[in-house]
Design an enzyme around this catalytic site. Structure first.
Site, PDB file in Angstrom:
ATOM      1  N   SER A  91      37.790 -20.833  -3.195  1.00 27.40           N
ATOM      2  CA  SER A  91      39.074 -21.512  -3.389  1.00 27.40           C
ATOM      3  C   SER A  91      39.214 -22.799  -2.605  1.00 27.40           C
ATOM      4  O   SER A  91      40.136 -23.564  -2.842  1.00 27.40           O
ATOM      5  CB  SER A  91      40.206 -20.568  -2.966  1.00 27.40           C
ATOM      6  OG  SER A  91      40.118 -20.314  -1.566  1.00 27.40           O
ATOM      7  N   GLY A  93      39.580 -22.505   0.680  1.00 27.15           N
ATOM      8  CA  GLY A  93      40.230 -22.044   1.904  1.00 27.15           C
ATOM      9  C   GLY A  93      39.316 -22.065   3.115  1.00 27.15           C
ATOM     10  O   GLY A  93      39.727 -22.461   4.208  1.00 27.15           O
ATOM     11  N   ASP A 144      43.483 -18.944   0.302  1.00 27.79           N
ATOM     12  CA  ASP A 144      43.913 -18.164   1.449  1.00 27.79           C
ATOM     13  C   ASP A 144      43.745 -18.972   2.722  1.00 27.79           C
ATOM     14  O   ASP A 144      43.196 -20.070   2.702  1.00 27.79           O
ATOM     15  CB  ASP A 144      43.098 -16.872   1.548  1.00 27.79           C
ATOM     16  CG  ASP A 144      41.627 -17.143   1.842  1.00 27.79           C
ATOM     17  OD1 ASP A 144      41.106 -18.192   1.404  1.00 27.79           O
ATOM     18  OD2 ASP A 144      40.991 -16.320   2.521  1.00 27.79           O
ATOM     19  N   ASP A 272      27.549 -13.119  -0.743  1.00 27.34           N
ATOM     20  CA  ASP A 272      27.011 -14.472  -0.836  1.00 27.34           C
ATOM     21  C   ASP A 272      26.761 -14.960   0.577  1.00 27.34           C
ATOM     22  O   ASP A 272      27.402 -14.517   1.532  1.00 27.34           O
ATOM     23  CB  ASP A 272      27.995 -15.429  -1.523  1.00 27.34           C
ATOM     24  CG  ASP A 272      29.058 -15.927  -0.558  1.00 27.34           C
ATOM     25  OD1 ASP A 272      28.931 -17.062  -0.063  1.00 27.34           O
ATOM     26  OD2 ASP A 272      30.021 -15.174  -0.268  1.00 27.34           O
ATOM     27  N   CYS A 310       4.988 -10.011  -2.541  1.00 27.14           N
ATOM     28  CA  CYS A 310       6.019 -10.756  -3.266  1.00 27.14           C
ATOM     29  C   CYS A 310       5.454 -11.389  -4.533  1.00 27.14           C
ATOM     30  O   CYS A 310       4.347 -11.928  -4.539  1.00 27.14           O
ATOM     31  CB  CYS A 310       6.599 -11.840  -2.350  1.00 27.14           C
ATOM     32  SG  CYS A 310       7.900 -12.827  -3.110  1.00 27.14           S
ATOM     33  N   CYS A 312       7.182 -13.873  -6.201  1.00 28.54           N
ATOM     34  CA  CYS A 312       7.902 -15.124  -6.467  1.00 28.54           C
ATOM     35  C   CYS A 312       6.915 -16.236  -6.801  1.00 28.54           C
ATOM     36  O   CYS A 312       5.723 -16.137  -6.488  1.00 28.54           O
ATOM     37  CB  CYS A 312       8.771 -15.508  -5.269  1.00 28.54           C
ATOM     38  SG  CYS A 312       7.876 -16.292  -3.908  1.00 28.54           S
ATOM     39  N   CYS A 315       4.824 -17.428  -3.694  1.00 28.29           N
ATOM     40  CA  CYS A 315       3.778 -16.510  -3.213  1.00 28.29           C
ATOM     41  C   CYS A 315       2.636 -16.361  -4.221  1.00 28.29           C
ATOM     42  O   CYS A 315       1.507 -16.052  -3.832  1.00 28.29           O
ATOM     43  CB  CYS A 315       4.385 -15.152  -2.888  1.00 28.29           C
ATOM     44  SG  CYS A 315       5.395 -15.170  -1.383  1.00 28.29           S
ATOM     45  N   HIS A 341      11.289 -18.809  -2.377  1.00 25.10           N
ATOM     46  CA  HIS A 341      10.860 -17.506  -1.875  1.00 25.10           C
ATOM     47  C   HIS A 341      12.044 -16.702  -1.326  1.00 25.10           C
ATOM     48  O   HIS A 341      12.207 -15.516  -1.646  1.00 25.10           O
ATOM     49  CB  HIS A 341       9.804 -17.667  -0.784  1.00 25.10           C
ATOM     50  CG  HIS A 341       9.521 -16.384  -0.060  1.00 25.10           C
ATOM     51  ND1 HIS A 341       8.680 -15.420  -0.577  1.00 25.10           N
ATOM     52  CD2 HIS A 341      10.003 -15.894   1.110  1.00 25.10           C
ATOM     53  CE1 HIS A 341       8.655 -14.391   0.259  1.00 25.10           C
ATOM     54  NE2 HIS A 341       9.445 -14.651   1.282  1.00 25.10           N
TER      55      HIS A 341
END
Length: 377
Positions: A91, A93, A144, A272, A310, A312, A315, A341
């Site tokens: 937002s 905030g 907020d 997040d 891994c 990805c 890698c 990665h």
């Protein structure tokens, strides 16, 4: 919107969140694209390859540059970035909170100055909702006030009351915006934010009051801003029983892999954090063995990938020695490869958590991973 609680293991939840822009499997991690791009040179098409489910963009930054009116003209975030899956916009905030020296808060909203050019700006609940409507995000966050930790009790109490009043205005404004024929996303959803610093009574009272508003989801805000990890977990445990069980639960701005494991264990669905991309840009990468600092000289002739377990793109194609060289040479490619990665690592940590919940072995996964994820190699 459709939310399905599939199963639980103690307090940990396995769920599914269906939106107008696609389905989100939970628990999940949102990849942070502050200015509509992942820092480190990644695009929306890279995010697809990294199994990202939700892209998070910043209302404040996009309002300042290029302007939410420009993003709207380009078809909203979907048309502007090419990302067709769900998006969440905060937002503004928290950014106002971070500009403590440039702001003045009153009942109507916040007067502050742009960190770019110093020009005066006003943002309140209605303005935040209008900006987010122009961005056309799947989920809009309520406007907020985030207070620092620790915060004085009396101010925190009055701030919580104002945040609830602002939420009522956000809901009314969103209903108006979604009813207009020319709105980009008439199915835009609204998540309310729980505040209250580290005071359990204020947190619980705030949660009860916003739960009555029948919103699309609920977030716990104002954590990871100065308090200890123990205080964070204590507040989550205090608030969780009062969060609607039939809506997504989002812990804002958190966090480390250990934070995520602990919060999932306490009933949180969505996360997040800028940490995976920010740490990557400094050469710190998350692996199945712990955290690896690619600045270290020992990697100069190391032919192994960042993580041998891994899959990805980094890698699968590059060695530790090459990435170490790129970092020392200050090549931009170092940022891109390390960010790729780390985002893959976070998205697949969430996949591992979901798989464990599906198979009733989350506690086993928690015990196996909780110490390793915080280990510095």
């Amino acid at each position: 919107m459709s939310f399905t609680l599939i199963k639980k293991e103690k307090t940990a939840r396995r769920s599914r969140f269906e939106t107008v822009h696609g389905t989100v499997e939970l628990p999940g991690f949102m990849n942070v694209a502050t200015a509509a791009a992942i820092r480190g040179g990644l695009s929306a098409f890279d995010l697809e390859q990294l199994d990202c489910q939700v892209m998070l963009c910043n209302t404040y930054h996009l309002h300042l540059r290029p302007g939410d009116d420009v993003v709207r003209q380009m078809g909203g975030l979907r048309g502007f970035t090419g990302w067709k899956k769900p998006t969440l916009t905060d937002s503004g905030g928290f950014q106002v909170f971070s500009l403590s020296g440039l702001r003045k808060i009153n009942e109507q909203g916040v007067n502050f100055r742009s960190h770019i050019d110093g020009r005066p700006i006003f943002m309140g609940p209605e303005e935040s909702m209008r900006i987010q409507s122009n961005l056309g995000s799947t989920i809009a966050m309520a406007f907020d006030e985030c207070v620092e930790n620790p915060a004085e009790y009396g101010y925190t109490k009055s701030s919580c009351a104002r945040t609830v009043r602002w939420l009522e205005r956000c809901k009314a404004e969103m209903q108006l915006l979604n009813s207009r024929e020319d709105t980009l996303n008439p199915n835009q959803m609204l998540f309310g934010i729980n505040q209250g610093s580290t005071y359990e009574d204020l947190r619980i009272d705030c949660m009860k009051r916003i739960a009555e508003m029948d919103l699309d989801g609920y977030a716990i805000g104002g954590l990871a801003v100065g308090e200890s990890a123990e205080d964070m977990y204590r507040i989550i445990e205090a608030v969780e029983p009062f969060m609607p069980a039939d809506r997504p639960r989002y812990l804002m701005g958190v966090g480390t892999p250990a934070n995520i494991l602990e919060a999932v264990r306490r009933g949180v669905d969505l996360f997040d954090c800028v940490m995976p991309s920010r740490n990557a840009r400094h050469g710190h990468v998350f692996t199945s063995e712990g955290i690896r600092n690619m600045n270290n000289a020992k990697y100069k002739t190391d032919s192994k990938p960042l993580d041998e377990r891994c899959n990805c793109p980094t890698c699968q194609n590059y060695s530790r020695a090459y990435i170490h060289h790129l970092i020392k040479a200050q090549e931009m490619l170092a940022h891109r490869l390390c960010v790729q990665h780390n985002l893959y690592y976070y998205n697949h940590l969430m996949q591992d958590i979901r798989d464990a919940l599906d198979e009733d072995r989350f506690e086993q996964l928690y015990r196996e991973r909780i110490d390793i994820v915080a280990t510095r190699i």
